[in-house]
Write an enzyme that holds these catalytic residues in place. Sequence first.
Site, PDB file in Angstrom:
ATOM      1  NE  ARG A 117     -22.174 -21.656   0.428  1.00  0.00           N
ATOM      2  CZ  ARG A 117     -23.343 -21.124   0.103  1.00  0.00           C
ATOM      3  NH1 ARG A 117     -23.867 -20.454  -0.862  1.00  0.00           N
ATOM      4  NH2 ARG A 117     -24.571 -21.193   1.076  1.00  0.00           N
ATOM      5  CG  HIS A 144     -26.797 -25.632   3.111  1.00  0.00           C
ATOM      6  ND1 HIS A 144     -25.791 -25.103   4.069  1.00  0.00           N
ATOM      7  CD2 HIS A 144     -27.496 -24.777   2.700  1.00  0.00           C
ATOM      8  CE1 HIS A 144     -25.901 -23.573   3.739  1.00  0.00           C
ATOM      9  NE2 HIS A 144     -26.961 -23.416   2.923  1.00  0.00           N
ATOM     10  CD  GLN A 147     -31.140 -22.810   4.927  1.00  0.00           C
ATOM     11  OE1 GLN A 147     -30.208 -21.966   4.456  1.00  0.00           O
ATOM     12  NE2 GLN A 147     -32.062 -22.343   5.534  1.00  0.00           N
ATOM     13  CG  ASP A 235     -33.048 -25.616  -2.332  1.00  0.00           C
ATOM     14  OD1 ASP A 235     -32.988 -24.342  -2.524  1.00  0.00           O
ATOM     15  OD2 ASP A 235     -31.932 -26.253  -2.060  1.00  0.00           O
ATOM     16  CB  CYS A 275     -32.637 -23.031   1.948  1.00  0.00           C
ATOM     17  SG  CYS A 275     -32.505 -23.338   0.298  1.00  0.00           S
ATOM     18  NE  ARG A 303     -27.775 -20.493   7.198  1.00  0.00           N
ATOM     19  CZ  ARG A 303     -27.038 -20.459   6.036  1.00  0.00           C
ATOM     20  NH1 ARG A 303     -27.656 -20.513   5.005  1.00  0.00           N
ATOM     21  NH2 ARG A 303     -25.709 -20.711   5.844  1.00  0.00           N
TER      22      ARG A 303
HETATM   23  N1  NVA Z   1     -29.684 -26.452  -3.212  1.00  0.00           N
HETATM   24  C1  NVA Z   1     -29.305 -25.013  -2.957  1.00  0.00           C
HETATM   25  C2  NVA Z   1     -28.991 -24.393  -1.929  1.00  0.00           C
HETATM   26  C3  NVA Z   1     -28.792 -23.003  -1.800  1.00  0.00           C
HETATM   27  C4  NVA Z   1     -28.681 -22.443  -0.525  1.00  0.00           C
HETATM   28  C5  NVA Z   1     -27.722 -25.267  -3.866  1.00  0.00           C
HETATM   29  O1  NVA Z   1     -26.989 -26.066  -3.428  1.00  0.00           O
HETATM   30  O2  NVA Z   1     -27.423 -24.261  -4.781  1.00  0.00           O
HETATM   31  N1   CP Z   2     -29.339 -20.495   1.959  1.00  0.00           N
HETATM   32  C1   CP Z   2     -28.158 -19.905   1.785  1.00  0.00           C
HETATM   33  O1   CP Z   2     -27.291 -20.717   2.251  1.00  0.00           O
HETATM   34  O2   CP Z   2     -27.924 -18.834   1.099  1.00  0.00           O
HETATM   35  P1   CP Z   2     -26.634 -18.331   0.380  1.00  0.00           P
HETATM   36  O3   CP Z   2     -26.315 -19.326  -0.826  1.00  0.00           O
HETATM   37  O4   CP Z   2     -26.958 -16.976  -0.090  1.00  0.00           O
HETATM   38  O5   CP Z   2     -25.574 -18.421   1.162  1.00  0.00           O
END
Ligand code: NVA
Ligand code: CP
Length: 316
Positions: A117, A144, A147, A235, A275, A303
């Site tokens: 990540r 992502h 997701q 989101d 998400c 997930r």
């Molecule tokens: N678009 C959000 C998704 C979090 C799971 C982010 O990147 O923070």
């Molecule tokens: N939706 C998602 O990826 O959640 P987290 O950021 O908590 O992993």
Amino acid sequence: MIGRPDNVPARSPLAGRDCLTLYEFSPEEMRLLLDEAVRIKTLQKSRIPYRPLRGRTLAMVFQKPSNRTRVSFEVGMYQLGGHALHISPEEIQIGKRETPGDTGRVLARYIDAIMVRTFDHQELEELAAAADVPVVNGLSDTHHPCQALADLLTVREELGGVEEVSISYIGDGNNVAHSLAIACALTGAELTIAHPEGHAPDPEVVGLAAKLGAAPKLTQDPREAASGARVVYTDVWASMGQEAEAAERKKKFVPYQVNEELMDLAAEDAIFLHCLPAHRGEEVTAEVIDGPQSRVFDQAENRLHAQKALMYSLLG
Ligand code: NVA
Ligand code: CP
């Protein structure tokens, strides 16, 4: 990922591959992954032990915070008989202590698969190109994929299939919207994205979906997007790394809030997805996310099942 050991028979057509965007998979492979997720979920719900990944280790490299991704990957590997190693942002520091390529090469000497990540998707690609094991994107600034796998699994379960299901994503054309666009194109779901001016999805990603035969329909009108939709998805307005823009974005995104009025335009049996994490009172009202149409916690649970299918398939 470059190869797999010659003496291990492949159980899955996805064995040894990376998952950085979902674009690496064919529609048939995407369907296989979703089928596999259903199978693995059924075993889990029946409490039938299933441990095909005994002795295998996943490294989970985090440059950003997480609840769902961290816990679902770690628990998923454990349930499959394997092990997952959490590496915090202070430790590896992708691209700072050494090149992303060196990080990937070294990890691959210890580990059977790597989940990352991070911010810059390019770094993830560099790490994956150098690592001789499968690399999975656990969220980058632009994609992502895990997701989106869980999202499509949820749609399939809730609506009995995904093909020709109308999904409306309302909000920022971000990483989640991008992966949803690719996943919808791979599965035949019909995606509309309603976004404020200046926050459209990246044309390059829209182009990938178009190459798969189904570019998302883009509009700046959330009401038009929501009308008749079977799935309404949103989101956060400011993603991780965009904190400095949050106040400015808040003003611009107000008309894109998913509230009861917007949900009333959708199909009568429409479901609401997010998400998570969610900001009640911003991109979605409490009435919607905590209401009868919301499936966000089933989606979050998925997930686990979707990623178990992915890890089993890549390490198969
Ligand atoms: N678009 C959000 C998704 C979090 C799971 C982010 O990147 O923070
Ligand atoms: N939706 C998602 O990826 O959640 P987290 O950021 O908590 O992993």
